[in-house]
Each structure stands twice: as C-alpha cells, then as structure tokens.
Design a protein around this motif. Structure first.
Motif, PDB file in Angstrom:
ATOM      1  N   SER A  47      51.188  31.002  50.115  1.00 38.57           N
ATOM      2  CA  SER A  47      51.440  30.736  51.534  1.00 38.57           C
ATOM      3  C   SER A  47      50.649  29.511  51.969  1.00 38.57           C
ATOM      4  O   SER A  47      49.685  29.109  51.316  1.00 38.57           O
ATOM      5  N   ALA A  48      51.042  28.951  53.089  1.00 39.67           N
ATOM      6  CA  ALA A  48      50.340  27.792  53.634  1.00 39.67           C
ATOM      7  C   ALA A  48      48.943  28.179  54.104  1.00 39.67           C
ATOM      8  O   ALA A  48      48.001  27.395  53.980  1.00 39.67           O
ATOM      9  N   ARG A  49      48.792  29.392  54.630  1.00 43.11           N
ATOM     10  CA  ARG A  49      47.476  29.839  55.079  1.00 43.11           C
ATOM     11  C   ARG A  49      46.506  29.987  53.916  1.00 43.11           C
ATOM     12  O   ARG A  49      45.343  29.658  54.024  1.00 43.11           O
ATOM     13  N   PHE A  50      46.999  30.490  52.813  1.00 44.19           N
ATOM     14  CA  PHE A  50      46.143  30.612  51.633  1.00 44.19           C
ATOM     15  C   PHE A  50      45.704  29.230  51.163  1.00 44.19           C
ATOM     16  O   PHE A  50      44.539  29.046  50.795  1.00 44.19           O
ATOM     17  N   CYS A  51      46.607  28.261  51.188  1.00 44.07           N
ATOM     18  CA  CYS A  51      46.249  26.885  50.829  1.00 44.07           C
ATOM     19  C   CYS A  51      45.185  26.345  51.777  1.00 44.07           C
ATOM     20  O   CYS A  51      44.239  25.682  51.350  1.00 44.07           O
ATOM     21  N   PHE A  52      45.346  26.632  53.067  1.00 43.23           N
ATOM     22  CA  PHE A  52      44.372  26.175  54.058  1.00 43.23           C
ATOM     23  C   PHE A  52      43.003  26.797  53.805  1.00 43.23           C
ATOM     24  O   PHE A  52      41.982  26.108  53.846  1.00 43.23           O
ATOM     25  N   LEU A  53      42.973  28.086  53.518  1.00 46.17           N
ATOM     26  CA  LEU A  53      41.700  28.753  53.249  1.00 46.17           C
ATOM     27  C   LEU A  53      41.047  28.223  51.975  1.00 46.17           C
ATOM     28  O   LEU A  53      39.837  28.026  51.920  1.00 46.17           O
ATOM     29  N   MET A  54      41.840  27.976  50.948  1.00 47.25           N
ATOM     30  CA  MET A  54      41.294  27.419  49.709  1.00 47.25           C
ATOM     31  C   MET A  54      40.773  25.999  49.922  1.00 47.25           C
ATOM     32  O   MET A  54      39.743  25.617  49.372  1.00 47.25           O
ATOM     33  N   PHE A  55      41.478  25.227  50.736  1.00 49.34           N
ATOM     34  CA  PHE A  55      41.010  23.877  51.047  1.00 49.34           C
ATOM     35  C   PHE A  55      39.684  23.929  51.805  1.00 49.34           C
ATOM     36  O   PHE A  55      38.769  23.162  51.522  1.00 49.34           O
ATOM     37  N   CYS A  56      39.558  24.849  52.760  1.00 44.16           N
ATOM     38  CA  CYS A  56      38.305  24.983  53.507  1.00 44.16           C
ATOM     39  C   CYS A  56      37.165  25.461  52.612  1.00 44.16           C
ATOM     40  O   CYS A  56      36.024  25.014  52.753  1.00 44.16           O
ATOM     41  N   LEU A  57      37.475  26.351  51.681  1.00 48.49           N
ATOM     42  CA  LEU A  57      36.454  26.789  50.720  1.00 48.49           C
ATOM     43  C   LEU A  57      36.025  25.626  49.834  1.00 48.49           C
ATOM     44  O   LEU A  57      34.837  25.444  49.558  1.00 48.49           O
ATOM     45  N   GLN A  58      36.981  24.818  49.408  1.00 45.95           N
ATOM     46  CA  GLN A  58      36.646  23.649  48.600  1.00 45.95           C
ATOM     47  C   GLN A  58      35.784  22.674  49.401  1.00 45.95           C
ATOM     48  O   GLN A  58      34.812  22.122  48.884  1.00 45.95           O
ATOM     49  N   PHE A  59      36.126  22.472  50.650  1.00 46.05           N
ATOM     50  CA  PHE A  59      35.335  21.588  51.506  1.00 46.05           C
ATOM     51  C   PHE A  59      33.912  22.106  51.645  1.00 46.05           C
ATOM     52  O   PHE A  59      32.949  21.342  51.597  1.00 46.05           O
ATOM     53  N   SER A  60      33.765  23.410  51.788  1.00 42.02           N
ATOM     54  CA  SER A  60      32.423  24.012  51.885  1.00 42.02           C
ATOM     55  C   SER A  60      31.620  23.779  50.618  1.00 42.02           C
ATOM     56  O   SER A  60      30.426  23.484  50.680  1.00 42.02           O
ATOM     57  N   THR A  61      32.271  23.918  49.462  1.00 43.62           N
ATOM     58  CA  THR A  61      31.543  23.706  48.206  1.00 43.62           C
ATOM     59  C   THR A  61      31.151  22.242  48.035  1.00 43.62           C
ATOM     60  O   THR A  61      30.087  21.949  47.485  1.00 43.62           O
TER      61      THR A  61
END
Length: 132
Positions: A47-61
């Motif tokens: 889903s697009a939301r899952f992509c958004f959450l993964m992108f935000c997690l990547q940004f945090s890392t």
C-alpha cells in the motif's frame, strides 16, 4: 570495548536503513517548485501508506546515522585525554541521541493512520453519513 558497542549500534541502524531503502526503492522526480517521491519497491505491492511509513523509518535511520557520526567523533576526541566512558553511560547517550529521529518516525504514523481510516472506514459509508 565501548567503541565496539557504538559500531554495533551503527551497524544495526545501517542495516535497517538499507532494508527500508530496498523496500521502498524511491525514485525522485523534480518538478519546478515540487519534489515527487515514487516508490517502486516491494512496498508498492502492499500500500502507499506502508511505503510512506517505510520511507519515514528510513529517514529516521539516516538522521540517526548523522548523530552517530557526531557521537563517534566526540568519543574519539574524549578518549584522547580522558579514560573511556562506562558502557552504561555510553548506552544512555546513544539512547538519548535516538530521541529526535524517533520523534520524526513517530510523527509519520498519525497522517498514515488518518488516511487509512478515511479510505477504509469513511469513504465506503459516506453515502450513509450525508443527506444526499
């Protein structure tokens, strides 16, 4: 020994960042005045939301990686003139350094959840909620 703990924490953080990068596989489109991120990785199948959450997690890392570089430099500067800090103190410092990236990652959850709720719980029943 304390510096090896910093390496291990950094390695786990980098591994998580690479995993998120693999899941999202972001493509950046530059339009005058805007940036568009397109996810073409496996998350686009979910889903697009899952992509958004993964992108935000990547940004945090990635933000935490910058803090880790600063901490490693400060540690090397510290041990030039003083004894190495205790492992407990080092873990506390590393935990405190993770607070700002964690806030960034957690701030992404409400927008994703509100969009999820709108799509799955409001839109199908919109005709029952309005007078039309």
């Amino acid at each position: 020994q304390t510096y090896s703990i910093m390496f291990k924490i950094g390695a786990v953080n980098d591994l998580l960042s690479v995993f998120c990068d693999y899941i999202t596989m972001q493509r950046l489109l530059i339009i005058p005045g805007n940036l568009i991120y397109l996810s073409s990785g496996p998350c686009s199948r979910i889903s697009a939301r899952f992509c958004f959450l993964m992108f935000c997690l990547q940004f945090s890392t990635l933000v935490y990686s910058l803090y880790m570089m600063l901490a490693c430099f400060a540690y090397r500067l510290w041990i030039l003139r003083r004894p190495a800090p205790k492992i407990r103190n080092l873990l506390i410092i590393m935990g405190l350094l993770y607070i700002p990236p964690a806030v960034v990652g957690l701030a992404a959850i409400p927008p994703a959840c509100s969009a999820f709720c709108t799509i799955y719980y409001v839109e199908p029943y919109k005709r029952y909620l309005t007078n039309n």
